[in-house]
Design a protein around this motif. Structure first.
Motif, PDB file in Angstrom:
ATOM      1  N   TYR A 128      -8.438 -87.393   1.740  1.00  0.00           N
ATOM      2  CA  TYR A 128      -9.205 -88.379   2.119  1.00  0.00           C
ATOM      3  C   TYR A 128      -9.590 -89.253   1.512  1.00  0.00           C
ATOM      4  CZ  TYR A 128      -9.334 -91.625   6.765  1.00  0.00           C
ATOM      5  OH  TYR A 128      -9.657 -93.199   7.116  1.00  0.00           O
ATOM      6  N   GLN A 141     -11.090 -93.855   2.111  1.00  0.00           N
ATOM      7  CA  GLN A 141     -11.400 -94.096   3.508  1.00  0.00           C
ATOM      8  C   GLN A 141     -10.841 -95.798   2.616  1.00  0.00           C
ATOM      9  OE1 GLN A 141     -12.467 -94.322   6.565  1.00  0.00           O
ATOM     10  NE2 GLN A 141     -11.313 -96.155   6.504  1.00  0.00           N
ATOM     11  N   ASP A 169      -2.780 -93.469   5.870  1.00  0.00           N
ATOM     12  CA  ASP A 169      -3.784 -92.499   6.570  1.00  0.00           C
ATOM     13  C   ASP A 169      -3.573 -91.845   7.739  1.00  0.00           C
ATOM     14  OD1 ASP A 169      -6.130 -92.156   8.279  1.00  0.00           O
ATOM     15  OD2 ASP A 169      -6.352 -93.799   9.460  1.00  0.00           O
ATOM     16  N   LYS A 189      -5.160 -88.609   9.044  1.00  0.00           N
ATOM     17  CA  LYS A 189      -7.256 -88.112   8.984  1.00  0.00           C
ATOM     18  C   LYS A 189      -6.627 -86.943   9.517  1.00  0.00           C
ATOM     19  CE  LYS A 189     -11.090 -90.234   9.493  1.00  0.00           C
ATOM     20  NZ  LYS A 189     -12.023 -91.557  10.202  1.00  0.00           N
ATOM     21  N   GLU A 190      -5.628 -86.623  10.679  1.00  0.00           N
ATOM     22  CA  GLU A 190      -5.479 -85.317  10.934  1.00  0.00           C
ATOM     23  C   GLU A 190      -5.487 -84.362  10.513  1.00  0.00           C
ATOM     24  OE1 GLU A 190      -1.933 -85.583  13.149  1.00  0.00           O
ATOM     25  OE2 GLU A 190      -1.890 -83.806  13.488  1.00  0.00           O
ATOM     26  N   GLY A 235      -6.464 -84.364   6.584  1.00  0.00           N
ATOM     27  CA  GLY A 235      -7.609 -85.099   6.339  1.00  0.00           C
ATOM     28  C   GLY A 235      -7.278 -85.101   4.397  1.00  0.00           C
TER      29      GLY A 235
END
Ligand SMILES: Cc1cc2nc3c(=O)[nH]c(=O)nc-3n(C[C@H](O)[C@H](O)[C@H](O)COP(=O)(O)O)c2cc1C
Length: 199
Positions: free
Chosen positions: A67, A69, A79, A81-82, A84
């Motif tokens: 991950y 940003q 993205d 994120k779930e 990582g």
């Protein structure tokens, strides 16, 4: 369309519709690459065309990174994120994996530098502009896990990956990334008649 119009209307697309790219259009893009100039006309480019769900799943695998940003800020599409992760696949229905064959390209006699990466880059550029001229979106991808790609796609030992082009119809809600792309420096900052600028 005038060449300058094509150059200016091409923008990087990072969100694709799932509509497949028609075979005739794929052929046109490949044909544009075929007519590219290469050093001593060696034509060392080797292009793998990926458009099946199994192969696109492989692309997704070798475009997955921890991950970050910074990349999500550039494109929310990546993205994940779930898990990582970020994933730089963007859902393209067609991926052109551009390599060159190290045994087939010209080598500069003095420097020993291979022309393969330059040749592959020119071929990819021609294909990118042809795609734009027939209404398709593209993005040039350099950021992928080369070793994983070679393994998953069973790339021969002598082939060196150059880049990937994702190709497809832009998604209905696609918007160009104005913050990153679109703008260009004035010529006065990048081009210099007869000599480099004095410091
Ligand atoms: C050599 C090269 C490498 C690039 N690598 C990536 C990449 O790995 N991932 C990505 O999303 N965009 C990549 N791009 C797209 C650029 O970010 C984009 O072309 C640039 O921001 C200008 O925007 P525009 O194409 O919309 O004019 C790459 C472009 C080039 C020419």
């Amino acid at each position: 369309m005038d060449f300058m119009d094509i150059s200016k209307m091409r923008v990087t697309v990072r969100k694709f519709s799932q509509k497949p790219v028609e075979e005739e259009k794929i052929e046109k893009i490949l044909e544009a690459g075929r007519w590219s100039p290469t050093a001593v006309n060696a034509q060392p480019q080797r292009i793998i065309i990926l458009n099946t769900p199994e192969n696109l799943a492989k692309v997704k695998e070798f475009c997955s990174f921890g991950y970050d940003q910074k990349y999500v800020d550039l494109s929310k599409e990546c993205d994940d994120k779930e898990h990582g992760k970020i994933n730089l696949y963007y859902g393209a229905p067609l991926v052109l994996f551009v390599c060159y064959d190290k045994t087939a390209c010209w080598t500069h006699p003095q420097s020993g530098k291979s022309s393969g990466a330059t040749d592959g880059t020119i071929v990819a550029t021609h294909m990118m502009l042809e795609a734009a001229s027939i209404g398709l979106g593209t993005v040039w991808i350099s950021y992928f896990d080369e070793d994983k790609a070679k393994e998953l796609l069973k790339i021969p030992e002598t082939w060196q990956p150059v880049c990937m082009l994702y190709v497809g119809y832009p998604a209905d809600d696609f918007v160009p990334n104005i913050k990153l792309g679109c703008h260009r420096k004035p010529l006065s900052e990048t081009c210099f008649y007869n000599q480099a600028p004095l410091k």
